[in-house]
Design a protein around this motif. Structure first.
Motif, mmCIF file in Angstrom:
data_model
loop_
_atom_site.group_PDB
_atom_site.id
_atom_site.type_symbol
_atom_site.label_atom_id
_atom_site.label_comp_id
_atom_site.label_asym_id
_atom_site.label_seq_id
_atom_site.Cartn_x
_atom_site.Cartn_y
_atom_site.Cartn_z
ATOM 1 N N GLY A 1 55.371 47.354 62.879
ATOM 2 C CA GLY A 1 55.620 46.098 63.819
ATOM 3 C C GLY A 1 56.666 46.357 64.879
ATOM 4 O O GLY A 1 56.486 45.730 66.003
ATOM 5 N N ARG A 2 57.629 47.223 64.788
ATOM 6 C CA ARG A 2 58.532 47.474 65.859
ATOM 7 C C ARG A 2 58.162 48.607 66.625
ATOM 8 O O ARG A 2 58.017 48.499 67.991
ATOM 9 N N CYS A 3 58.158 49.796 66.229
ATOM 10 C CA CYS A 3 57.844 50.974 67.100
ATOM 11 C C CYS A 3 56.054 51.284 67.492
ATOM 12 O O CYS A 3 55.961 52.268 67.942
ATOM 13 N N HIS A 4 55.348 50.728 66.638
ATOM 14 C CA HIS A 4 53.767 50.835 66.586
ATOM 15 C C HIS A 4 53.255 52.030 66.032
ATOM 16 O O HIS A 4 52.040 52.411 66.441
ATOM 17 N N LEU A 5 54.161 52.875 65.455
ATOM 18 C CA LEU A 5 53.543 54.164 65.059
ATOM 19 C C LEU A 5 53.164 53.969 63.654
ATOM 20 O O LEU A 5 53.589 53.109 62.880
ATOM 21 N N TRP A 6 52.389 54.931 63.272
ATOM 22 C CA TRP A 6 51.498 54.919 61.749
ATOM 23 C C TRP A 6 52.631 54.896 60.623
ATOM 24 O O TRP A 6 53.665 55.784 60.784
ATOM 25 N N LEU A 7 52.547 54.056 59.734
ATOM 26 C CA LEU A 7 53.544 54.245 58.469
ATOM 27 C C LEU A 7 53.347 55.272 57.609
ATOM 28 O O LEU A 7 54.076 55.859 56.912
ATOM 29 N N PHE A 8 51.975 55.782 57.814
ATOM 30 C CA PHE A 8 51.696 57.064 56.979
ATOM 31 C C PHE A 8 50.990 57.835 57.588
ATOM 32 O O PHE A 8 49.775 57.382 58.409
ATOM 33 N N GLU A 9 51.119 59.101 57.836
ATOM 34 C CA GLU A 9 50.661 60.071 58.632
ATOM 35 C C GLU A 9 50.129 61.406 57.921
ATOM 36 O O GLU A 9 49.517 62.278 58.236
ATOM 37 N N GLY A 10 50.166 61.238 56.441
ATOM 38 C CA GLY A 10 49.744 62.428 55.777
ATOM 39 C C GLY A 10 50.720 63.519 55.652
ATOM 40 O O GLY A 10 50.171 64.566 55.491
ATOM 41 N N VAL A 11 52.044 63.414 56.031
ATOM 42 C CA VAL A 11 52.848 64.432 56.267
ATOM 43 C C VAL A 11 54.219 63.916 55.630
ATOM 44 O O VAL A 11 54.485 62.738 55.839
ATOM 45 N N ALA A 12 55.010 64.698 55.256
ATOM 46 C CA ALA A 12 56.401 64.667 54.917
ATOM 47 C C ALA A 12 57.205 64.179 56.041
ATOM 48 O O ALA A 12 57.273 64.895 56.994
ATOM 49 N N ALA A 13 58.065 63.104 55.999
ATOM 50 C CA ALA A 13 58.716 62.642 57.041
ATOM 51 C C ALA A 13 60.136 63.205 56.788
ATOM 52 O O ALA A 13 61.061 63.339 55.755
ATOM 53 N N PRO A 14 60.579 64.156 58.178
ATOM 54 C CA PRO A 14 62.181 64.537 57.997
ATOM 55 C C PRO A 14 63.139 63.251 58.169
ATOM 56 O O PRO A 14 62.796 62.520 59.134
ATOM 57 N N LEU A 15 64.002 63.430 57.362
ATOM 58 C CA LEU A 15 64.834 62.169 57.415
ATOM 59 C C LEU A 15 66.418 62.787 57.848
ATOM 60 O O LEU A 15 66.793 63.816 56.939
ATOM 61 N N ASP A 16 67.098 62.287 58.684
ATOM 62 C CA ASP A 16 68.659 62.546 58.856
ATOM 63 C C ASP A 16 69.298 61.434 57.793
ATOM 64 O O ASP A 16 68.620 60.677 57.442
ATOM 65 N N ALA A 17 70.512 61.248 58.027
ATOM 66 C CA ALA A 17 71.178 60.504 57.112
ATOM 67 C C ALA A 17 70.912 58.964 57.237
ATOM 68 O O ALA A 17 70.712 58.308 56.227
ATOM 69 N N ALA A 18 70.828 58.607 58.746
ATOM 70 C CA ALA A 18 70.514 57.164 59.064
ATOM 71 C C ALA A 18 69.286 56.729 58.427
ATOM 72 O O ALA A 18 69.008 55.783 57.714
ATOM 73 N N LEU A 19 68.413 57.560 58.817
ATOM 74 C CA LEU A 19 66.965 57.464 58.389
ATOM 75 C C LEU A 19 66.592 57.333 56.716
ATOM 76 O O LEU A 19 65.904 56.594 56.312
ATOM 77 N N PHE A 20 67.343 58.290 56.424
ATOM 78 C CA PHE A 20 67.397 58.456 54.774
ATOM 79 C C PHE A 20 67.734 56.951 54.297
ATOM 80 O O PHE A 20 67.192 56.589 53.205
ATOM 81 N N GLU A 21 68.935 56.290 54.586
ATOM 82 C CA GLU A 21 69.223 55.192 53.952
ATOM 83 C C GLU A 21 68.114 53.901 54.119
ATOM 84 O O GLU A 21 67.844 53.232 53.208
ATOM 85 N N LYS A 22 67.490 54.135 55.233
ATOM 86 C CA LYS A 22 66.533 53.101 55.347
ATOM 87 C C LYS A 22 65.194 53.451 54.809
ATOM 88 O O LYS A 22 64.492 52.530 54.364
ATOM 89 N N VAL A 23 64.830 54.724 54.836
ATOM 90 C CA VAL A 23 63.636 54.892 54.273
ATOM 91 C C VAL A 23 63.643 55.090 52.879
ATOM 92 O O VAL A 23 62.651 54.846 52.190
ATOM 93 N N ALA A 24 64.420 55.990 52.366
ATOM 94 C CA ALA A 24 64.454 56.530 50.948
ATOM 95 C C ALA A 24 65.150 55.583 50.080
ATOM 96 O O ALA A 24 64.720 55.375 48.989
ATOM 97 N N MET A 25 66.080 54.559 50.293
ATOM 98 C CA MET A 25 66.569 53.807 49.534
ATOM 99 C C MET A 25 66.439 52.234 49.492
ATOM 100 O O MET A 25 66.846 51.416 48.728
ATOM 101 N N ARG A 26 65.359 52.211 50.504
ATOM 102 C CA ARG A 26 64.712 50.726 50.497
ATOM 103 C C ARG A 26 63.088 50.721 50.413
ATOM 104 O O ARG A 26 62.682 51.730 50.525
ATOM 105 N N GLY A 27 62.560 49.685 50.246
ATOM 106 C CA GLY A 27 61.332 49.533 50.189
ATOM 107 C C GLY A 27 60.883 49.654 48.596
ATOM 108 O O GLY A 27 61.498 49.854 47.685
ATOM 109 N N ASP A 28 59.403 49.223 48.442
ATOM 110 C CA ASP A 28 58.903 48.998 47.320
ATOM 111 C C ASP A 28 58.131 50.568 46.849
ATOM 112 O O ASP A 28 57.699 50.465 45.668
ATOM 113 N N LEU A 29 57.614 51.272 47.672
ATOM 114 C CA LEU A 29 57.195 52.566 47.328
ATOM 115 C C LEU A 29 58.142 53.684 46.778
ATOM 116 O O LEU A 29 59.331 53.685 47.249
#
Length: 147
Positions: free
Chosen positions: A31-59
């Motif tokens: 809803g913010r950046c309008h990019l797909w949430l799933f692209e069938g590839v592993a997402a590269p994560l830095d420290a900040a994005l790790f906290e948002k993507v890997a430590m939160r959410g229901d999946l």
């Protein structure tokens, strides 16, 4: 009966999106950046994005801790990417370069690479070290995640 809504962090900007479970497979976008949430590839994560993507959410989130100089990591990388197309959207796959983000390797006590760590609700539920094929990654991840 109310449809279950999942919180799904965007792998690009980290924004948490509310997605009806039935729409997970229909290519939802952020809803913010309008990019797909799933692209069938592993997402590269830095420290900040790790906290948002890997430590939160229901999946569940399957993280590959790797390094560019590691031959087994390089050998497994294509299989891990292909596993993402099989496991998403029921599971997020991510990669953490332990050379670029050593604090995450230390935080998770990574002693050998590649190491896969499965997180649910921000908590480690399983770990496997050593290179695996796509089929082994998919089977292990599904077994550990409970289906």
């Amino acid at each position: 009966m109310t449809e279950r809504t999942l919180e799904v962090p965007c792998p690009h900007c980290g924004t948490v999106n509310r997605v009806p479970e039935a729409r997970l497979a229909s290519s939802p976008s952020c809803g913010r950046c309008h990019l797909w949430l799933f692209e069938g590839v592993a997402a590269p994560l830095d420290a900040a994005l790790f906290e948002k993507v890997a430590m939160r959410g229901d999946l569940p989130v399957l993280v590959d801790f790797w390094a560019p100089w590691c031959a087994p990591c390089q050998a497994m990388a294509p299989d891990f990417q292909r596993a993402a197309s099989t496991l998403e959207p029921r599971m997020r796959l991510a990669k953490v370069d332990t050379e670029a983000v050593p604090e995450l390797g230390g935080r998770f006590g990574i002693r050998s690479i590649p190491t896969l760590v499965l997180l649910k609700a921000g908590r480690e539920v399983a770990r496997q070290s050593g290179a695996m094929s796509q089929a082994q990654i998919v089977a292990w991840a599904r077994a550990q995640a409970g289906g």
